[in-house]
Design an enzyme around this catalytic site. Structure first.
Site, PDB file in Angstrom:
ATOM      1  NE  ARG A  55      -2.317  -0.400   3.651  1.00  0.00           N
ATOM      2  CZ  ARG A  55      -2.359   0.846   4.139  1.00  0.00           C
ATOM      3  NH1 ARG A  55      -3.016   1.790   3.519  1.00  0.00           N
ATOM      4  NH2 ARG A  55      -1.741   1.134   5.279  1.00  0.00           N
ATOM      5  CG  HIS A 228      -8.256  -5.532  10.613  1.00  0.00           C
ATOM      6  ND1 HIS A 228      -6.959  -5.456  11.035  1.00  0.00           N
ATOM      7  CD2 HIS A 228      -8.211  -6.112   9.390  1.00  0.00           C
ATOM      8  CE1 HIS A 228      -6.153  -5.968  10.115  1.00  0.00           C
ATOM      9  NE2 HIS A 228      -6.892  -6.371   9.112  1.00  0.00           N
ATOM     10  CB  SER A 246       1.441  -8.749  10.638  1.00  0.00           C
ATOM     11  OG  SER A 246       2.265  -9.641   9.938  1.00  0.00           O
ATOM     12  CE  LYS A 250      -5.905 -10.936  11.595  1.00  0.00           C
ATOM     13  NZ  LYS A 250      -6.706 -10.935  10.362  1.00  0.00           N
TER      14      LYS A 250
END
Length: 547
Positions: A55, A228, A246, A250
């Protein structure tokens, strides 16, 4: 004519429009246009320019206007304002670029598995690859879309990943880069008019994350909490949410063979329960181990005719025989794969479930201070939700020899634009209304900080997750930690009791006390910096470590 009407007119005027073409045709167009190659498995492989391997947060902008600016936390480093005039210029430039293209591709999909708040999205792009990515990631329009609170309010995204803006034209309007030049890239969204434009960023995640940011802005205004997180459901229909940054586990912990996966990244919690935003997954591929994450690996690497496959691998090494090398990070450590949820074995097709019985906040504490499992009351949960804590390991390149505390509000700071009290208060209210239990799971270090202690055994972590999900931890005694402000269970089925209290595992008890105080101060300082003037309830502030 408004911009949305202009975009629709531009599509109408173009002589070669591929409008909602079948999936096989999307794949064939992507290959024919040389936008990707066919790998040995049948999945497609593609690469972006070096500036688009991730990004572009400094070029990701939100239109700021008087009517809605009070809804957005402009003090957050990720909410970068853009004036409406500059947005209009970029959007119109995008339409001009489209008019010059030999072909344009249009897809109509929705974000959200619950028809009551599914957001219709029209993506207009010059690239078939974009169409296929959207088909993987966004959901088909449901038959009952008229039930949606966003019915008739589609979001229109104009996507030109390989064009660049005229630097001179945007001087003083877009950011100055380190070399003194004006940026020629923009990823901009207008929440009020439901418009988006991407020019110059070829990273596929720019499309996905823009729409998630839009949803994370819109949903609280409709009384829905966006999260999220990953979500799964047990055999008795009990749903659970897993939030974590991160490296916290998860993905690994949500892929539970005894529980059906709803989704792995973004969900909404409404009065009806939980619903996934998306239709697919966008997984990080670097160093992926098929023995540890077999479902994700097989979703991409299963062999099929390329016209049936459609998984996309972005920016990974591929050898001339079409085989991937996911251990080679020379181009980027952020190689990604996009694939539909249906390629995973154990999913719930509807991607919806009832109200979560349990929420897990995952952290990888490299200081070795946090207990491996603790229970959070609503105020504590709101505090940890606000902080979104994990820690990064020592980095040899920068000469850092100690772990570094990392805070990302709501475990997804770049994509949560509203004022922080809005999200936190909604979580607390929903926890109380539905009697949802929240547990903090530390998948990080025990017996000392990184370099001295060891990473928590994943099998023991799984035992603690299991005890959290099946209700075992509701029936044990707890001890309150006065410094960190969490409730530590004295026993947990299948786990040695001595490791539940981190100080027990440290040989040097004084070192533990000093490290714990240091981490608590970092929490307190980070809270004051981010939320000192943000209308956070006093009872929540009091639960911050170090206060």
């Amino acid at each position: 004519m408004d911009l949305k009407a202009k975009a629709l007119e531009a599509v109408k005027a173009h002589k070669n429009v591929f409008d909602n073409i079948p999936r096989r045709e999307m794949i064939q167009e992507t290959v024919d246009n040389r936008e990707a190659i066919i790998s040995a498995s049948g999945a497609l492989a593609t690469w972006t320019p070096p500036e688009s391997t991730g990004r572009s947060p400094k070029d990701t902008l939100v239109v700021k206007r008087a009517s809605s600016e009070a809804n957005v936390d402009w003090t957050s480093p990720n909410n970068l304002p853009l004036d409406e005039e500059t947005f209009n210029m970029a959007f119109e430039d995008g339409l001009k670029f489209l008019a010059e293209k030999e072909k344009i591709y249009v897809t109509d999909r929705v974000i959200g598995a619950d028809s009551k708040y599914a957001l219709p999205v029209k993506t207009i792009s010059a690239h078939a690859f974009s169409t296929l990515f959207v088909d993987n990631m966004f959901r088909p329009i449901p038959k009952d879309i008229e039930k949606s609170c966003f019915a008739g309010e589609e979001f229109v995204l104009v996507h030109l990943p390989y064009n660049k803006l005229d630097r001179k034209k945007y001087e003083g309007r877009l950011r100055k880069m380190p070399d003194g030049k004006t940026s020629n890239m923009v990823v901009a969204m207008d929440f009020d008019r439901k418009l988006g434009v991407v020019i110059g960023s070829a990273y596929a995640g720019s499309v996905k994350k823009m729409l998630f940011t839009v949803m994370n802005y819109l949903l609280p205004l409709e009384g829905i909490l966006p999260l999220h997180c990953s979500a799964n459901e047990g055999p008795n229909g009990d749903s659970a949410l897993l939030l974590g940054l991160s490296g916290t586990g998860k993905t690994t912990l949500s892929a539970d063979p005894t529980r059906a996966l709803l989704g792995d990244d973004e969900h909404g919690w409404s009065d009806d329960g939980i619903a996934n935003f998306e239709n697919g997954c966008y997984a990080k591929m670097i160093d992926i181990d098929p023995s540890k994450e077999p479902d994700i690996y097989d979703a991409i690497m299963h062999k099929d005719n390329y016209l049936n496959h459609g998984s996309i691998v972005e920016n990974a090494m591929v050898y001339p025989n079409g085989e991937f090398d996911y251990y080679d990070d020379r181009f980027t450590p952020n190689s990604r794969a996009s694939y539909p949820l249906r390629y995973l074995r154990n999913i719930k097709e509807s991607s919806t479930s009832g109200h979560p019985k349990t929420i897990l906040f995952l952290t990888a504490d490299a200081y070795g201070v946090l207990p491996p499992v603790s229970q959070l009351n609503p105020d504590q949960a709101m505090l940890w939700f606000l902080m979104g804590y994990t820690s990064k390991l020592a980095g040899t390149e920068t000469g850092v020899t100690e772990p570094q505390a990392t805070f990302s509000r709501f475990f997804g700071q770049p994509f949560m634009p509203n004022n922080p009290d809005v999200y936190a208060d909604m979580l607390g209210a929903k926890m109380k209304e539905h009697n949802t239990k929240v547990y903090l799971i530390n998948t990080g270090w025990s017996g000392g900080a990184y370099g001295v202690g060891k990473r928590m055994d994943i099998n023991l972590t799984r035992k603690m997750v299991e005890a959290s999900l099946n209700g075992d931890l509701e029936n044990v005694e707890y001890e309150y930690d006065e410094l960190i402000h969490v409730n530590i269970p004295k026993t947990c089925s299948g786990v040695p009791s001595e490791i539940l209290f981190p100080k027990n595992t440290w040989e040097d008890k004084a070192a533990y006390d000093a490290t714990a105080k240091k981490l608590a101060k970092q929490f307190s300082d980070a809270f004051d910096k981010a939320y000192g003037d943000k209308n956070i309830k006093a009872s929540v502030v009091a639960e911050c470590p170090g206060k």
